[in-house]
Scaffold this motif. Structure first.
Motif: not given
Length: 244
Positions: A118, A146-147, A150-151, A160, A157
């Motif tokens: 994370t 990191h995105h 949420a994907s 995330i 996720d």
């Protein structure tokens, strides 16, 4: 302005991801962008030989290269191999970067946490605000590993970037928010929005993850290596997802 982005090489001795990287870099040789951002997860394990193999390839590039570590990276080794011409900044702690190219500011936030899949951007928001506050340009792009949106893929996720709500509040209140955020980590090309700002996910150099939303079965996946090209012209940003 053409800013290229590659992410999630995950090079290792037991895969062909260096060859997949070669395909992407060959394609970029023809495009000749103004800069290349590598948004983390360069290797699978902390191997000096694998970092050296990537650095050898990036050293041949004529345009600037900016490197962020991801959760699979060893930050010390990233600094060792990419801290010179590749502009990894900071001697200790997070390896952020910020640079200006032809009036466009590129900002990279190292939100990775050692030993954790994370990321967490919370403690880096004061640094980001200072970077956005710097005078001299009205346009910026912010990169992370990191995105932040949420994907929909449950195991992805679970790792995330934490602090996305706080990041959103900072950007919503800022007089000069970035034109876009762009990350990696998901191993799929995606796009969303965070407080009205485009939040892209660059597809991976390594083999892609399936687009699995937690259902009983996942669609098959056989994606080629992916990259992004962010084009800024006349104050308008268009971000392209490219397969090679």
């Amino acid at each position: 302005m053409l800013i290229a982005q590659i992410s999630d090489i995950h090079a290792g001795v037991d895969n062909d991801n260096l060859q997949r990287l070669d395909r992407a870099l060959f394609w970029l040789d023809v495009l000749a962008p103004d800069a290349l951002v590598v948004s983390g997860d360069l290797i699978d394990e902390g191997s000096e030989e694998t970092y050296a193999a990537i650095a050898e390839r990036l050293d041949k590039i004529a345009y600037p290269v900016l490197v962020l570590p991801g959760n699979s990276d060893d930050r010390t080794l990233v600094r060792s191999f990419f801290g010179g011409s590749h502009r990894v900044e900071g001697l200790r702690g997070a390896a952020h970067f910020t640079t200006r190219i032809n009036g466009l500011r590129l900002i990279g936030i190292d939100a990775s946490i050692a030993g954790s899949p994370t990321g967490d951007v919370t403690n880096h928001l004061p640094w980001l605000k200072e970077a956005l506050d710097e005078p001299g340009t009205d346009a910026s792009l912010v990169f992370l590993h990191h995105h932040v949106v949420a994907s929909g893929i449950p195991p992805i996720d679970a790792a995330i970037c934490q602090g996305a709500q706080e990041l959103g509040r900072l950007l919503a209140d800022h007089a000069r928010p970035p034109l876009a955020l762009s990350s990696g980590h998901v191993h799929r090309p995606m796009a969303g929005m965070l407080v009205g700002i485009p939040a892209h996910v660059c597809g991976s150099i390594c083999p892609a993850n399936p687009l699995w939303f937690g259902t009983a079965a996942a669609p098959p996946v056989n994606d080629p290596p992916m990259l992004m090209v962010h084009r800024l012209a006349g104050g308008i940003l268009v971000s392209n997802h490219i397969s090679v």
